[in-house]
Enzyme design. Structure first.
Site: not given
Ligand code: NAD
Ligand code: UFG
Length: 349
Positions: A129, A153, A157
């Site tokens: 991330s 979190y 990573k």
């Molecule tokens: P998500 O929660 O929708 O998907 C993660 C999946 O993993 C879920 O289906 C959950 O049930 C499963 N899971 C969690 N722990 C588990 C375990 N111990 N064993 C088996 N299954 C398990 O999340 P997402 O948004 O699809 O994110 C996927 C990956 O990408 C994550 O590792 C997250 O940290 C990373 N990531 C997400 C974002 C974002 O903004 N969505 C940004 C950067 C990185």
């Molecule tokens: N924001 C609002 N109102 C809300 C939610 C968010 O104003 O209700 C703003 C935040 O302050 C930020 C922007 O919208 O300026 C984006 O916020 P997000 O929470 O959507 O995303 P972030 O960039 O803060 O964080 C996300 C994931 C993290 C990840 C990061 C980079 O939550 O886990 O993106 O991938 F690490």
């Protein structure tokens, strides 16, 4: 021969979109997921969208911390590579429950790597991330920037990235790609799969979508005094289908190139403010999003966006969609599935 890919967390938001793109790209896929933060319905929908490729998909409900179950899976099936999405991802929850995050994300990953190694499956794509850049001093963020973690979190990573680097250094047969996602949003253009967070969404787009469908009265905008064009925070939003395609590009690289442990940003390289995102979503949905201006959210960075040069050059991948398409597809999913994969009664909000 078709390549067989294990997708951990494949029922989740990014995993389900990637699984679909893999199937359409001619891969066989086994999804392993404990369904803690997802629904089996997502996999059924992926099957429908994959049409004639649907028979190449199976799902196993297993928790990665159950090492015996993971071992069983690898002894039944030979995998050519693993894409590892499974993990917990809520920043606030990780501050409240750090041990849960270390247990789930780190132990799950170590188990997976041990079993992969035992079975000679040494190709991995890992979901990292942009959070590992902490509060970047400048933008765009390149892969060489110093790394830091602002919460448990983010630390999982960072640790997992380091674990992957150590594992590869110890055994040159490993080929690992770490993908640092910026802000994934949007949904498949069909509107049949998308993001379905449990409880109150932490992130901007899922929250705004719930305001648009009438589940929440207003959006709170966190911080109006940032040093940006309208005072609100800047992020690099990337369409989830572009992100999914980035994984196919990474896999192709793993199968073709001679690499060790490489890291790539997956973003668009463009920064968008919160208010610009609200305006784009209002245009796409035709709905007015009431907003309440508030203080900065603790821990938030001011401006984060990616340098995409390395991914373009070495993965031959670049994002195709802009924020209008992201908002169009987010709204298409939201309007067709206002309660995600569940019914209003099952929602814990
Ligand atoms: P998500 O929660 O929708 O998907 C993660 C999946 O993993 C879920 O289906 C959950 O049930 C499963 N899971 C969690 N722990 C588990 C375990 N111990 N064993 C088996 N299954 C398990 O999340 P997402 O948004 O699809 O994110 C996927 C990956 O990408 C994550 O590792 C997250 O940290 C990373 N990531 C997400 C974002 C974002 O903004 N969505 C940004 C950067 C990185
Ligand atoms: N924001 C609002 N109102 C809300 C939610 C968010 O104003 O209700 C703003 C935040 O302050 C930020 C922007 O919208 O300026 C984006 O916020 P997000 O929470 O959507 O995303 P972030 O960039 O803060 O964080 C996300 C994931 C993290 C990840 C990061 C980079 O939550 O886990 O993106 O991938 F690490």
């Amino acid at each position: 021969m078709m390549k067989n890919i294990l997708v951990t967390g494949g029922a989740g938001y990014i995993g389900s979109h990637t699984t679909l793109q893999l199937l359409l790209g001619g891969f066989k896929v086994v999804v392993v997921d404990n369904l803690d933060n997802s629904s089996e319905l997502a996999i059924q929908r992926v099957k429908e969208l994959a049409a004639e490729f649907s028979s190449n998909l199976s799902i196993v409900k297993v928790d990665l911390r159950d090492k015996l179950a993971v071992e069983k899976l690898f002894s039944w099936t030979k995998f050519d590579a693993v894409i590892h999405f499974a993990g917990l991802k809520a920043v606030g929850e990780s501050v409240q429950k750090p041990l849960l995050y270390y247990n789930n994300n780190i132990i799950g990953t170590v188990n997976l790597l041990e079993v992969m190694s035992l079975h000679g499956c040494k190709r991995l794509v890992f979901s990292s991330s942009a959070t590992v850049y902490g509060w970047p001093k400048e933008v765009p963020c390149t892969e060489e920037f110093p790394l830091s973690a602002a919460n448990p979190y983010g630390r999982t990573k960072l640790f997992i990235e380091e674990i992957c680097r150590d594992v590869q250094r110890s055994d040159a047969e490993w080929k690992i790609i770490l993908l640092r996602y910026f802000n994934p949003v949007g949904a498949h253009p069909s509107g049949h799969i998308g993001e379905d967070p449990r409880g109150i969404p932490n992130n901007l787009m899922p929250f705004m979508q719930q305001v648009a469908v009438g589940r929440r009265p207003h959006l709170t905008v966190y911080g109006t005094d940032y040093n940006t064009k309208d005072g609100t925070g800047v992020r690099d939003y990337i369409h989830v289908v572009d992100l999914a395609d980035g994984h196919i590009a990474a896999l192709n690289k793993l199968f073709k190139a001679n690499l060790a442990c490489e890291v790539y940003n997956l973003g668009t390289g463009k920064g968008t403010t919160v208010l610009e995102m609200v305006a784009a979503f209002e245009k796409a949905s035709g709905k007015k999003i009431p907003i309440v201006m508030a203080e900065r959210r603790p821990g938030d960075a001011e401006i984060v966006y990616a340098s995409t040069e390395k991914a373009e050059r070495e993965l031959n991948w670049r994002a195709k969609y802009g924020i209008d398409e992201m908002c169009r597809d987010q709204w298409n999913w939201a309007s067709k599935n206002p309660y995600g994969y569940g019914s209003p009664d099952n929602k814990d909000d």
